[in-house]
Design a protein around this motif. Structure first.
Motif, PDB file in Angstrom:
ATOM      1  N   VAL A   1       0.677  -1.367  -0.290  1.00 17.86           N
ATOM      2  CA  VAL A   1      -0.447   0.023  -0.200  1.00 17.86           C
ATOM      3  C   VAL A   1       1.035   1.130   0.121  1.00 17.86           C
ATOM      4  CG1 VAL A   1      -1.423   2.068   1.378  1.00 17.86           C
ATOM      5  CG2 VAL A   1      -1.949  -1.012   1.298  1.00 17.86           C
ATOM      6  N   ASN A   2       1.793   1.181   0.532  1.00 22.71           N
ATOM      7  CA  ASN A   2       2.502   2.228   0.877  1.00 22.71           C
ATOM      8  C   ASN A   2       3.289   2.433  -0.681  1.00 22.71           C
ATOM      9  OD1 ASN A   2       3.301   3.890   3.581  1.00 22.71           O
ATOM     10  ND2 ASN A   2       2.577   1.722   3.557  1.00 22.71           N
TER      11      ASN A   2
ATOM     12  N   MET B   1      -7.502  -3.745  -3.888  1.00 25.36           N
ATOM     13  CA  MET B   1      -7.323  -3.714  -3.064  1.00 25.36           C
ATOM     14  C   MET B   1      -6.112  -2.365  -2.565  1.00 25.36           C
ATOM     15  SD  MET B   1      -7.357  -6.142   0.458  1.00 25.36           S
ATOM     16  CE  MET B   1      -9.069  -6.570   0.292  1.00 25.36           C
ATOM     17  N   ILE B   2      -5.503  -3.031  -2.956  1.00 27.41           N
ATOM     18  CA  ILE B   2      -4.113  -2.237  -2.863  1.00 27.41           C
ATOM     19  C   ILE B   2      -4.603  -0.595  -3.069  1.00 27.41           C
ATOM     20  CG2 ILE B   2      -1.800  -1.520  -3.100  1.00 27.41           C
ATOM     21  CD1 ILE B   2      -1.968  -5.403  -3.347  1.00 27.41           C
ATOM     22  N   GLY B   3      -4.773  -0.020  -4.201  1.00 27.04           N
ATOM     23  CA  GLY B   3      -4.782   0.523  -5.081  1.00 27.04           C
ATOM     24  C   GLY B   3      -5.691   1.689  -4.023  1.00 27.04           C
ATOM     25  N   MET B   4      -6.864   0.471  -3.501  1.00 31.59           N
ATOM     26  CA  MET B   4      -7.612   2.216  -2.801  1.00 31.59           C
ATOM     27  C   MET B   4      -6.992   2.033  -1.467  1.00 31.59           C
ATOM     28  SD  MET B   4     -10.598  -1.216  -1.557  1.00 31.59           S
ATOM     29  CE  MET B   4     -11.440  -0.181  -1.489  1.00 31.59           C
TER      30      MET B   4
ATOM     31  N   ALA C   1      -6.584   6.170  -0.272  1.00 33.57           N
ATOM     32  CA  ALA C   1      -6.480   6.481   1.309  1.00 33.57           C
ATOM     33  C   ALA C   1      -5.929   7.639   2.267  1.00 33.57           C
ATOM     34  CB  ALA C   1      -8.033   5.365   1.858  1.00 33.57           C
ATOM     35  N   ARG C   2      -4.244   6.452   1.369  1.00 30.28           N
ATOM     36  CA  ARG C   2      -3.581   6.836   2.443  1.00 30.28           C
ATOM     37  C   ARG C   2      -2.565   8.361   2.277  1.00 30.28           C
ATOM     38  NH1 ARG C   2      -0.757   3.670   6.933  1.00 30.28           N
ATOM     39  NH2 ARG C   2       1.874   5.157   6.647  1.00 30.28           N
ATOM     40  N   ILE C   3      -3.354   8.899   0.773  1.00 30.54           N
ATOM     41  CA  ILE C   3      -2.691   9.922   0.700  1.00 30.54           C
ATOM     42  C   ILE C   3      -3.806  10.875   0.230  1.00 30.54           C
ATOM     43  CG2 ILE C   3      -0.601   9.481  -0.121  1.00 30.54           C
ATOM     44  CD1 ILE C   3      -2.130   9.956  -3.519  1.00 30.54           C
TER      45      ILE C   3
ATOM     46  N   PHE D   1     -14.725   8.064  -0.686  1.00 27.27           N
ATOM     47  CA  PHE D   1     -14.893   7.699  -2.001  1.00 27.27           C
ATOM     48  C   PHE D   1     -16.065   8.289  -2.118  1.00 27.27           C
ATOM     49  CE2 PHE D   1     -16.353   3.827   1.234  1.00 27.27           C
ATOM     50  CZ  PHE D   1     -17.364   3.422   0.702  1.00 27.27           C
ATOM     51  N   ILE D   2     -16.381   8.389  -3.418  1.00 25.01           N
ATOM     52  CA  ILE D   2     -17.648   7.878  -3.936  1.00 25.01           C
ATOM     53  C   ILE D   2     -17.900   7.049  -4.776  1.00 25.01           C
ATOM     54  CG2 ILE D   2     -18.749   9.189  -5.896  1.00 25.01           C
ATOM     55  CD1 ILE D   2     -16.715  11.360  -5.761  1.00 25.01           C
TER      56      ILE D   2
END
Length: 634
Positions: free
Chosen positions: A103-104, A132-135, A139-141, A245-246
């Motif tokens: 994710v990072n 999943m990693i991308g979503m 959210a991380r940034i 999210f939308i």
């Protein structure tokens, strides 16, 4: 970790406390998460505008709560278990430490392309770990993710991209689904040509390595963003009410609605409902079969399970490939404890026969779940008897994209079950029934319109770019109430049964009859696989009942078969519910999530063959013409 209800007494106390002291109740759940700064106010709300704020002023990042806070105690625990489309394919596992690193890296890759807090990123991907990693990287940034199911048409994708004014699209080259290898990148290419001028970058995941067209100005491979990138990305500080999210949901007017969920309240609600509805324990293996393109995949594959430190599963394939035993083979192989799927899948597997279930060891199962639409009694009983061996509780969950999480559900081995009833509201959910004038219906053994009179943390905040549409759709029907759009029945013990959408409730000679109720009766008929019921104008009754019926095989005597259906409906409900017209069909027009598009069937039933509306986002648009051709002349 949030509180877990363990007994019926726990449920009664939690529900009473959540209704009498909602702010105290949810503040206690919120205290179990990591916040950079505590909130100044737990709740500020009115349903008139609407204006709803939970944990206002609180600062956090949801990925720290999904990942970072688990590293010390669960770093080596499996966070994600991904199952390939192919039975002999290579499944993948990611520990919490590995998922955190991926994710990072993805987040740093997004930043390298100029993605920042508040930017919208659209995903159009199959069920691969990179989704999943991308979503989570978004959210991380602080970027706002908007995931579009990778089966929608180019036009549907373009509509969503333009509405969100997305800066980036992330897709795959192809999607492996059953025996099919489906083009994905080409759909994105076509969408881009439809005036998606906001898009600056298209990121492509090499899923199959198949041939694709390439635009040097727009396109970049995902590996070029993430290979060799630093494995730490400082999480963006988000306000509790910043959008997370939308998610677009079909509107009755045709234009999709961009439902907006915010960070703090959604986090707390998904964690609480996941832990309690599925009674998750530390070493359980949890599997939700939904696609992450739908709200179920957001809340109960990704956020809810990870917030609670669970092992969550993703499945790339379909339930009938290579045969109808695939779900059960996976359950046996990975010793799945909680299994959550849709009635559409259950009915499809039921039609294939019991032999595909009976050959597998399903003894690991502790909870069975149903989601997406009201489950009919025949499918419920098959699920209970053949999959659950009459020993495993079924949680028949009712909720919506707009609610963010489950609202009404049994709690396994705590509250009772009644087939076709979603049962009791969860703590914090103040359900009521009203009549068409908005008057409160207080008795039991009644039907009415299902409304909610107090906000819960997971409630939608707006529809993207059009707050008035949010107000009109959900808050204008009755003053100071959230109107779900569903009609419901409340039985003598206070359990709720969802009858169907209000526009799916028929008025036959002054009698209100739910389409789901009639369908449930029709589906009891031997030889019926599935049915859909709609109303049509009737000169005497006001509305007549038109039934579209799928059968298990060729019907030799249609006249006798239709008489059998009529007899079953009369027996199950009464003569008033007998269909006036029964049309045998080979399929029903369905969305990619398996919901029947009754809007189209109502048009056909009313004789309006020329204007069935947009069918481009259907799973099977070709079925519409087939049904129209065989419809009886009115």
């Amino acid at each position: 970790m949030v509180d877990q209800i363990k007994t019926l007494d726990d449920y009664k106390k939690a529900y009473k406390n959540s209704i009498e002291n909602p702010e105290d109740f949810w503040e206690k759940q919120a205290d179990s998460f990591k916040w950079y700064k505590k909130w100044e106010n737990v709740l500020d709300w009115n349903f008139e505008e609407p204006n709803i704020k939970w944990f206002e002023g609180g600062k956090l990042n949801i990925t720290e709560n999904c990942l970072d806070r688990h590293l010390e105690t669960r770093g080596e625990k499996t966070a994600l278990l991904w199952v390939s489309n192919e039975p002999d394919g290579e499944d993948k596992t990611f520990t919490y430490q590995e998922l955190y690193q991926e994710v990072n890296k993805f987040a740093n890759g997004l930043k390298s392309k100029g993605i920042k807090k508040g930017d919208r990123v659209v995903f159009y991907m199959p069920m691969v770990p990179e989704l999943m990693i991308g979503m989570l990287a978004c959210a991380r940034i602080g970027a706002i993710h908007s995931i579009v199911f990778a089966g929608f048409s180019s036009q549907a994708l373009a509509d969503r991209v333009k509405d969100a004014q997305a800066k980036m699209i992330i897709c795959s080259d192809y999607n492996k689904r059953g025996a099919k290898n489906i083009q994905v990148k080409s759909v994105v290419d076509n969408a881009i040509k439809m005036d998606c001028n906001s898009v600056e970058t298209v990121v492509v995941h090499k899923n199959t390595g198949g041939d694709i067209e390439w635009n040097d100005k727009l396109d970049v491979f995902l590996t070029d963003l993430t290979d060799g990138v630093e494995e730490y990305c400082k999480p963006e500080v988000m306000d509790a009410e910043d959008p997370l999210f939308i998610l677009y949901t079909s509107g009755s007017t045709g234009k999709p609605k961009g439902v907006v969920h915010t960070t703090g309240g959604y986090m707390i609600y998904t964690a609480y409902t996941f832990k309690n509805v599925f009674q998750y324990q530390e070493d359980d293996i949890y599997w939700c079969t939904a696609d992450i393109g739908w709200i179920t995949g957001h809340s109960y594959i990704t956020y809810g399970p990870l917030l609670e430190g669970a092992t969550t599963m993703m499945f790339e394939g379909i339930p009938t490939y290579p045969d109808a035993g695939r779900f059960w083979e996976i359950v046996e192989k990975y010793k799945v404890n909680q299994f959550y799927t849709a009635p559409t899948a259950i009915r499809a597997l039921m039609a294939k026969g019991d032999k595909f279930v009976e050959k597998y060891d399903l003894s690991s199962l502790k909870v069975l779940g149903s989601v997406g639409e009201p489950i009919n009694e025949e499918a419920w009983m098959w699920y209970f008897e053949k999959v659950g061996k009459r020993a495993i509780p079924i949680v028949d969950t009712w909720w919506q994209t707009e609610t963010g999480g489950i609202m009404i559900s049994p709690l396994p081995l705590i509250t009772d079950m009644r087939p076709t009833f979603a049962s009791y509201p969860l703590p914090g959910i103040q359900t009521i029934l009203v009549d068409t004038e908005g008057n409160l219906i207080e008795d039991n053994n009644v039907e009415g319109l299902l409304c909610i009179k107090h906000p819960w943390p997971g409630i939608l905040r707006t529809t993207w770019g059009d707050h008035n549409r949010c107000r009109q759709t959900y808050f204008s029907a009755f003053p100071e109430l959230y109107f779900t759009g569903d009609a419901a029945r409340r039985d003598e013990d206070g359990r709720y049964r969802i009858i169907g959408r209000v526009d799916d409730v028929l008025n036959v000679s002054g009698h209100r009859i739910g389409t789901a109720e009639v369908e449930n009766a029709i589906n009891e008929t031997f030889g019926v696989v599935e049915s859909a019921v709609v109303g049509y104008p009737h000169s005497i009754k006001g509305q007549g009942i038109y039934a579209f019926v799928i059968t298990k095989g060729q019907i030799n005597d249609e006249v006798e078969f239709k008489r059998l259906i009529e007899s079953t409906v009369r027996t199950e409900i009464g003569p008033i519910a007998k269909p006036d017209i029964i049309q045998i069909v080979s399929g029903l027009p369905k969305t990619r999530s398996g919901k029947i598009m009754r809007r189209i069937l109502r048009k056909i039933a009313s004789g309006d063959m020329s204007n069935v509306g947009d069918i481009s986002t259907l799973l099977n648009p070709e079925i519409v013409e087939e049904i129209k051709k065989k419809a009886p002349t009115m």
